[in-house]
Structure formats: structure tokens, C-alpha cells
Design an enzyme around this catalytic site. Structure first.
Site, PDB file in Angstrom:
ATOM      1  N   HIS A 159       1.641   4.370  -2.898  1.00 31.74           N
ATOM      2  CA  HIS A 159       1.609   5.829  -2.765  1.00 31.74           C
ATOM      3  C   HIS A 159       2.785   6.456  -3.521  1.00 31.74           C
ATOM      4  CE1 HIS A 159      -1.769   6.599  -0.233  1.00 31.74           C
ATOM      5  NE2 HIS A 159      -1.325   5.908   0.797  1.00 31.74           N
TER       6      HIS A 159
ATOM      7  N   GLU B 118      -6.227   7.052  -0.916  1.00 26.78           N
ATOM      8  CA  GLU B 118      -6.160   5.852  -0.075  1.00 26.78           C
ATOM      9  C   GLU B 118      -6.822   4.666  -0.780  1.00 26.78           C
ATOM     10  OE1 GLU B 118      -4.562   5.251   2.859  1.00 26.78           O
ATOM     11  OE2 GLU B 118      -3.705   7.226   2.494  1.00 26.78           O
TER      12      GLU B 118
ATOM     13  N   HIS C 228       0.840  -1.208   0.000  1.00 27.97           N
ATOM     14  CA  HIS C 228       0.000   0.000   0.000  1.00 27.97           C
ATOM     15  C   HIS C 228       0.873   1.256   0.000  1.00 27.97           C
ATOM     16  CE1 HIS C 228      -3.361   2.646   1.458  1.00 27.97           C
ATOM     17  NE2 HIS C 228      -2.349   3.265   2.041  1.00 27.97           N
ATOM     18  N   GLU C 229       1.894   1.274   0.848  1.00 33.03           N
ATOM     19  CA  GLU C 229       2.754   2.460   0.946  1.00 33.03           C
ATOM     20  C   GLU C 229       3.597   2.647  -0.318  1.00 33.03           C
ATOM     21  OE1 GLU C 229       2.170   4.520   3.149  1.00 33.03           O
ATOM     22  OE2 GLU C 229       0.901   3.222   4.367  1.00 33.03           O
TER      23      GLU C 229
END
Length: 303
Positions: A136, A207, A132-133
Site C-alpha cells: 500500500h 486491495e 500487503h501493507e
């Protein structure tokens, strides 16, 4: 381009338009040009220095491969799947469980974890969070969120400046008269609130996008869903005093799960979508990925 990307572009455009309108009401065409110039300077500064500010704010220590070989190996594998350079790896001395990414572009990316998140998640869940990070970084959300935060900050600054206009007053016979004065007064009240709501909406859209991209990168969206549920449950047990000590509200968008809880009004300004909605989307993504794998094996097994 999917709906989240389109929505982000529209919201950023609306935020920019709000800034220009405010500048025009405050100082005419010259004010609009000044507002745009101010936003450009602030955007460049926040984009270029945001990673250094965040790393310093949370006392992040960069880890060598010798200090955390398994963590570096996990990040390297996920970065390769994402098609970006391997980010640096750091640890933040916090009791609040978290992982976040920063860096002005994929070439300067940094992925940070806290000791607590490493303790409470299993390897698959942590891999889902790291994916997930890294998403980003891949999606350049650090740039998008820096631009949104700076535009919102510029609008708030203009609102504060406009208050002096009403303190010193304005003659009724000036060009524009009461109509322009009332319009400016409305902007002073409404614009900062609208800017904050738009900034939060952009953050929530990013997100969702990072969840989707992370689930694809790791191939384990259900593990990320499990991690989100576990972190949400854990965050409810964290004392409010500890959260206030360790979390700067201005950087709440950096947390994998928003540690700042509140009522319905506070939820409007939340940087994160509801965890249950994120989990539902990830489980749906897992079903789709499993369906594709099953179809592939079925074709291979068909003569």
C-alpha cells in the site's frame, strides 16, 4: 499499467467529473471553479495530515527496534524487497486483529499491527500481511484513497448545500428553469450514493493490487492467502459490540479484512473485495511464481 491501475484512474476521473458537474449545476462556471478549488484544498489537508489523524485515532505507539527486533527485521527486509525506505513500526491497542499502513508517501510510511494479529498468525502469515501493507505504501494507496475519500466528501458536502436551494426555492422565470432544477435535484439524491460506490470500488481495486504486490514482495502469496482465511474466520466470531467500539467505519479501508459485516446492500459499499476472491487470486499467483521458479531450475539443469 495493469487493469486495477487503469480502473482506479478511470474511477478517480469519474469522481472528479461528478464533482465538477455538481458544482456547475449548483453555481454555473463559478460554482465549478469553486468546487475544484475546494477539492484541491481538502485533498492537500487530508493527504498531509491523514497519517497523524489515523495514528492518533487508534492510539498507536511507535515501537523501537529494541522493543520488537524481529518485527523491525521483517519490515526492513520486506521494504528492501519493495524498493522503498523502511517504514516506522507501531502497535495499536485493539482486540480486533489488524495491520495497516499510513503515511503520505514512502518516506513517511508507518506500518501498524495489533497484538491480536501477532498472536493468531504464524510468522509466514504475518510476513504476508506486512508485505500487503508495505505494498500500500509502495503503490501510494494512502494518497489515492485520501483523494477518493476527499472527493466523495466534497460531493456529499455540495449535496447538503444544495438542499438549502430547495428549502428557499427558486423562481420559475430564472435562467435554466425547471430542467436545471430537476437536474440538480437528481444530483442531490444520486451523487452522494454514486460517490460512495466509486470510493468503495477504488478501495477494492487497491486491495487486489496490494495482494498481488505483497505476494511478489514476500515471495509467499500462499501465506497471505492463509492469513486472509484465518482472519476472515476469526472476524466472524468477534462480537459486534466490540467491533463498533474499536472500528471507525470511515477507516474500515485500513483493515486487512473488513471487520464490518452486513447484507448484500452493505457489501456494495464494502471497502474490501470478497475474501474468497482474494484468496483465489493469491493461490493463482503462487502457482505462477512456482512455475517460473521451476522453469528457471529446468534451464539451469539443461546442458
Amino acid at each position: 499499467m495493469n487493469w486495477n491501475s487503469i480502473k482506479t484512474a478511470l474511477l478517480l476521473g469519474f469522481l472528479t467529473g461528478l464533482l465538477l458537474l455538481f458544482g456547475k449545476l449548483l453555481g454555473g462556471n463559478a460554482g465549478m471553479v469553486i468546487a475544484l478549488f475546494m477539492a484541491a484544498i481538502m485533498n492537500f489537508g487530508s493527504w498531509y495530515f491523514s497519517d497523524k489523524i489515523v495514528l492518533s485515532m487508534y492510539g498507536v505507539k511507535l515501537l523501537s527496534e529494541e522493543e520488537a527486533p524481529w518485527l523491525h527485521e521483517m519490515v526492513e527486509r520486506l521494504a528492501k524487497n519493495a524498493g522503498i525506505p523502511k517504514p516506522k513500526v507501531g502497535i495499536a491497542p485493539m482486540d480486533v486483529p489488524n495491520a495497516f499502513a499510513t503515511g503520505r508517501n514512502p518516506e513517511h510510511g508507518v506500518v501498524v499491527v495489533t497484538p491480536t494479529i501477532v498472536e493468531i498468525l504464524d510468522r509466514d502469515e504475518l510476513e504476508g500481511v506486512l508485505a500487503h501493507e508495505i505494498s500500500h505504501i509502495k503503490n501510494r494507496d494512502t494518497l489515492i484513497q485520501a483523494v477518493a475519500a476527499t472527493l466523495a466528501g466534497a460531493i456529499t458536502t455540495l449535496a447538503n448545500m444544495a438542499q438549502w436551494f430547495f428549502i428557499f426555492g427558486r423562481r420559475d422565470d430564472e435562467e435554466g428553469g425547471w430542467a436545471e432544477t430537476i437536474g440538480l435535484l437528481a444530483m442531490v439524491i444520486v451523487a452522494p450514493i454514486a460517490a460512495a460506490l466509486i470510493q468503495m470500488a477504488i478501495s477494492r481495486a487497491r486491495e487486489y493490487k496490494a495482494d498481488e504486490t505483497g505476494g511478489i514482495i514476500s515471495g509467499k502469496p500462499e501465506a497471505l492467502a492463509s492469513a486472509l482465511k484465518k482472519l476472515e474466520e476469526y472476524s466472524r466470531r468477534i462480537p459486534e459490540e466490540l467491533v463498533r467500539q474499536e472500528v471507525n467505519p470511515a477507516t474500515s479501508h485500513l483493515f486487512i479484512v473488513n471487520p464490518l459485516k452486513g447484507d448484500f446492500i452493505a457489501s456494495l459499499f464494502s471497502t474490501h473485495p470478497p475474501t474468497e476472491k482474494r484468496v483465489a487470486r493469491l493461490l493463482e499467483l503462487a502457482r505462477k511464481l512456482f512455475g517460473r521458479i521451476r522453469e528457471t531450475f529446468w534451464k539451469w539443469g539443461t546442458p
